[in-house]
Design a protein around this motif. Structure first.
Motif, short mmCIF file in Angstrom:
data_model
loop_
_atom_site.label_atom_id
_atom_site.label_comp_id
_atom_site.label_asym_id
_atom_site.label_seq_id
_atom_site.Cartn_x
_atom_site.Cartn_y
_atom_site.Cartn_z
N ARG A 52 11.66 -26.42 -16.16
CA ARG A 52 11.08 -25.30 -16.90
C ARG A 52 11.47 -25.37 -18.37
NH1 ARG A 52 15.03 -21.21 -17.35
NH2 ARG A 52 16.86 -21.72 -16.11
N LYS A 53 12.63 -25.97 -18.67
CA LYS A 53 13.02 -26.06 -20.08
C LYS A 53 12.16 -27.06 -20.83
CE LYS A 53 17.63 -24.31 -19.55
NZ LYS A 53 19.06 -24.54 -19.64
N ARG A 105 9.11 -25.24 -21.52
CA ARG A 105 9.29 -24.30 -22.63
C ARG A 105 9.19 -25.02 -23.97
NH1 ARG A 105 15.10 -22.04 -23.20
NH2 ARG A 105 15.30 -24.16 -23.92
N ARG A 162 2.09 -24.10 -29.13
CA ARG A 162 1.83 -22.89 -29.92
C ARG A 162 1.86 -23.23 -31.41
NH1 ARG A 162 -1.10 -19.11 -29.56
NH2 ARG A 162 -0.36 -18.55 -27.50
N HIS A 202 6.34 -21.11 -13.65
CA HIS A 202 6.57 -20.95 -15.09
C HIS A 202 5.32 -21.25 -15.90
CE1 HIS A 202 10.80 -20.16 -14.65
NE2 HIS A 202 10.84 -21.12 -13.76
N SER A 256 3.35 -18.06 -15.64
CA SER A 256 3.88 -16.74 -16.03
C SER A 256 4.24 -16.65 -17.51
CB SER A 256 5.11 -16.41 -15.18
OG SER A 256 6.17 -17.28 -15.53
N HIS A 257 4.50 -17.77 -18.17
CA HIS A 257 4.93 -17.74 -19.57
C HIS A 257 3.99 -16.85 -20.40
CE1 HIS A 257 6.33 -18.85 -23.46
NE2 HIS A 257 7.04 -19.89 -23.05
N MET A 258 4.58 -15.89 -21.09
CA MET A 258 3.76 -14.89 -21.78
C MET A 258 3.00 -15.47 -22.97
SD MET A 258 4.23 -11.94 -20.24
CE MET A 258 4.26 -10.46 -21.24
N ASP A 259 3.36 -16.67 -23.40
CA ASP A 259 2.69 -17.25 -24.56
C ASP A 259 1.51 -18.13 -24.16
OD1 ASP A 259 2.64 -17.03 -27.25
OD2 ASP A 259 4.06 -18.64 -27.68
N ASN A 295 -2.20 -18.63 -22.82
CA ASN A 295 -3.39 -17.79 -22.87
C ASN A 295 -4.37 -18.07 -21.73
OD1 ASN A 295 -2.84 -18.49 -26.14
ND2 ASN A 295 -2.79 -16.39 -25.48
N LEU A 338 0.15 -10.67 -15.55
CA LEU A 338 1.23 -10.11 -16.39
C LEU A 338 0.74 -9.78 -17.79
CD1 LEU A 338 4.26 -12.41 -15.52
CD2 LEU A 338 4.01 -10.00 -14.96
N ASN A 339 0.01 -10.70 -18.38
CA ASN A 339 -0.54 -10.41 -19.71
C ASN A 339 -2.00 -10.84 -19.81
OD1 ASN A 339 0.12 -13.11 -19.60
ND2 ASN A 339 0.64 -13.27 -21.76
N GLY A 358 12.86 -12.74 -16.11
CA GLY A 358 12.67 -14.09 -15.59
C GLY A 358 11.44 -14.77 -16.13
N VAL A 359 10.72 -14.09 -17.03
CA VAL A 359 9.48 -14.66 -17.55
C VAL A 359 9.65 -14.99 -19.03
CG1 VAL A 359 7.06 -14.18 -18.05
CG2 VAL A 359 8.06 -13.41 -15.91
N TYR A 360 9.28 -16.21 -19.42
CA TYR A 360 9.35 -16.59 -20.82
C TYR A 360 8.42 -15.70 -21.64
CZ TYR A 360 12.05 -20.77 -19.86
OH TYR A 360 13.04 -21.63 -19.49
N GLN A 361 8.90 -15.33 -22.83
CA GLN A 361 8.17 -14.34 -23.62
C GLN A 361 7.36 -14.97 -24.76
OE1 GLN A 361 8.14 -10.93 -22.84
NE2 GLN A 361 8.91 -11.91 -20.99
N SER A 362 6.47 -14.16 -25.31
CA SER A 362 5.64 -14.62 -26.41
C SER A 362 5.85 -13.74 -27.63
CB SER A 362 4.17 -14.55 -25.99
OG SER A 362 3.35 -14.50 -27.13
N ALA A 363 5.84 -14.34 -28.81
CA ALA A 363 6.02 -13.58 -30.04
C ALA A 363 4.92 -12.54 -30.23
CB ALA A 363 6.07 -14.52 -31.23
N ASP A 364 3.82 -12.70 -29.50
CA ASP A 364 2.71 -11.75 -29.63
C ASP A 364 3.11 -10.32 -29.26
OD1 ASP A 364 1.17 -13.82 -30.32
OD2 ASP A 364 -0.03 -13.88 -28.49
N TYR A 365 4.16 -10.20 -28.43
CA TYR A 365 4.49 -8.87 -27.92
C TYR A 365 5.72 -8.27 -28.58
CZ TYR A 365 1.17 -10.67 -24.62
OH TYR A 365 0.04 -11.24 -24.08
#
Lengths: 287, 303
Positions: free
Chosen positions: A46-47, A50, A57, A219, A222-225, A227, A248-249, B292-299
């Motif tokens: 996962r790293k 990341r 991005r 991962h 789920s990663h929020m970044d 799209n 999630l997003n 536990g979830v990787y985040q995004s700068a968007d938020y």
């Protein structure tokens, strides 16, 4: 009496335009059907994902900001370089188990597909844009814009052609991507990163990881970044997991199942549209 | 105390072994931080941040926004610390002070012709007095690197002492601008001069020169602080500034502090991060640890 030892390649993953090993230091062994060792591949974590995500991005603005024409040129360049390394890919695909004839057909199809999507780079916008009739004094038009960063999880049974068919429409539309190559065809996927590397594709636009889908799928969805997610396997559990994580997003989720990536239906501009957002502009006009 | 208020005797200083410093830094960077400690470290680092905006185009609006962020770094996470201070130019101190009324967040002002320090001593002192009058709780001064590099150590000593006098009770941070000091030996000398002249904090950089804060430089400064403490019993603070962008690096700095100065220095009164983008990365990591979830700068709010 001195029989030479084979030098087996340890294929590296491709992050931000660089060939790196997995931070885990773990490797998987690739074998052919009869169990002979072919190569080692990185078992990404996962790293690693990341890191790749940060690269994708970072590259997004620059890639989507290039002129559509230039993106087309770069995709075409990928096809040219792949053509030049035809023999290597045919060899690798046959090591992975394809017959010589099939391997040749597959490499040719992959080259043609890159050319196909290179052509669409500066044309899909016209096809999918519209001028909309509105009641007020506005010039109202809608145009497609890239979704952003896309997770591509390549399926196990697809090989080079599957990989190319998933990456090409995504980047043709100005997105950047993080790709998890299927384990069985990791060899040709890693060699394909060498093609990417030598064909003007900016660093970070395409990042390719190898490893176990079971470890990374959660991962990668789920990663929020992220799209959008592009997934083509048919297992229901994974699909359910992806959809839940995507909620999630509100990521865009594209499922596409196929038995045959050589099929012509994988050559159509609607796949580009799957990774576009439609932006509508209201421009005031005097009557 | 008699050692204070006069220029230190450099013959007492242990020479700096650059290779040794690099080696120690790389060894400390390999410390593995376990999950339980990580959350505490992240929150601690956040509470040590000086949110900074030092642009020519700063406006009162931007400073107010920054002050809001300082008090409420991320509203959806409960029990999260506020940052230590907001760092602005002197003309925006009043605005910041008003926006932070009722909180215990300090306002720091950069003064003395930041970032170059090239002005007459009188005008630089004047600027400090102005910032103090406007209500600054901390003053970040720059030393004149030109004079220092020419070997005019007395000049450096005097300017720090004069600035401290102008500050009165207000905390004084002395920016050495280590990126321009060329050698670690010079960093050590400048640190010693500043501390003996009355600095409350020593700070690596303005953020306007590259390289800004680096770990070897920080380690040398921390060791200077340690030796000063052994000699005088006075605890001087440390602030690495500029170039610290991610949580991982921030935690590595905390390890350096802990291993060089001990647990006493692990609090915002004695250790600060000067950074504008670090806070958001810390917040993203805190949320990552929680969900536990990787985040995004968007938020996350962009200051």
């Amino acid at each position: 009496m001195s029989k030479r030892l084979d030098v087996l390649k340890t294929y590296k993953i491709y992050i931000n335009g660089q060939f790196v090993r997995s931070e885990s230091g773990h490797y998987l062994t690739l074998t052919n059907k009869s169990g002979e060792q072919l190569a080692n591949i990185c078992r990404s974590t996962r790293k690693d994902f990341r890191q790749a995500m940060v690269a994708a991005r970072g590259a997004q603005g620059g890639w989507s900001g290039k002129t559509a024409y230039n993106r087309g040129q770069i995709l075409y360049r990928m096809a040219e370089i792949l053509e030049g390394r035809r023999a290597q890919f045919i060899h690798e695909l046959s090591l992975e188990g394809a017959s010589a004839k099939k391997a040749e057909a597959e490499v040719d199809a992959a080259i043609d597909r890159l050319v196909y999507f290179a052509g669409w780079c500066d044309k899909y916008q016209q096809i999918f844009s519209s001028v909309n009739p509105v009641q007020s004094a506005h010039f109202n038009f809608s145009t497609p814009e890239p979704t952003g960063v896309v997770s591509i999880i390549a399926e196990e049974k697809s090989s080079l052609i599957g990989l190319v068919s998933m990456i090409a429409p995504v980047i043709a539309g100005g997105n950047t991507c993080v790709v998890l190559a299927g384990q069985r065809n990791a060899m040709s996927a890693c060699s394909f990163t060498e093609v990417i590397h030598s064909s003007d594709v900016p660093s970070g636009v395409i990042n390719v990881l190898t490893g176990l889908k079971s470890e990374l799928i959660s991962h990668m969805s789920s990663h929020m970044d992220i799209n959008a997610i592009f997934y083509t396997d048919s297992d229901t559990d994974s699909k359910k997991l992806i959809q839940e994580n995507a909620s999630l997003n509100i990521k865009r989720v594209v499922f596409e199942e196929t038995d045959d990536w050589m099929d012509e239906r994988h050559e159509n501009p609607y796949i580009i549209l799957d990774f576009q957002e439609i932006k509508t502009t209201w421009h005031p006009v005097s009557v | 105390m008699e050692v204070l208020n006069k220029i230190p005797d450099f013959r007492d200083t242990v020479p700096i072994d650059t290779v040794g410093v690099l080696e120690r830094v790389s060894r400390l960077n390999k410390r593995s931080i376990k999950k339980e400690s990580k959350m505490d470290a992240l929150k601690m680092a956040l509470s040590m941040c000086d949110l900074t905006t030092l642009e020519g185009m700063d406006t009162p609006g931007k400073v107010r926004q920054l002050c809001y962020k300082a008090q409420h770094p991320h509203e959806s996470i409960p029990d999260i610390p506020s940052v230590a201070a907001v760092c602005v130019y002197p003309n925006l101190v009043r605005t910041a002070k008003e926006s932070l009324k009722g909180s215990n967040i300090n306002v720091a002002a950069v003064a003395t012709y930041f970032p170059s320090g090239n002005g007459t001593l009188e005008s630089r002192i004047e600027e400090v007095k102005y910032a103090v009058n406007e209500g600054a709780d901390e003053i970040d001064m720059v030393i004149s690197r030109g004079a220092f590099l020419r070997g005019e150590y007395n000049f450096t000593f005097d300017e720090v002492a004069a600035t401290k006098e102008a500050c009165g009770d207000v905390h004084l941070k002395v920016i050495l601008e280590t990126g321009e000091l060329e050698t670690l030996e010079n960093v050590r000398k400048a640190s010693d001069i500043s501390m003996y002249a009355g600095a409350d904090f020593i700070k690596t950089s303005t953020g306007k020169v590259s390289p800004a804060a680096t770990q070897p430089v920080t380690l040398v400064m921390l060791e200077a602080i340690r030796d000063f403490y052994y000699k005088t019993g006075i605890k001087i603070g440390m602030k690495p500034a500029g170039g610290i962008r991610d949580s991982k690096t921030a935690i590595q700095y905390l390890v350096l502090v802990k291993e060089t100065l001990g647990i006493d220095w692990l609090n915002p009164d004695l250790f600060r991060f000067g950074a504008s983008s670090l806070a958001n990365d810390l917040l993203m990591q805190i949320v990552k640890q929680q969900t536990g979830v990787y985040q995004s700068a968007d938020y996350f709010s962009k200051d």
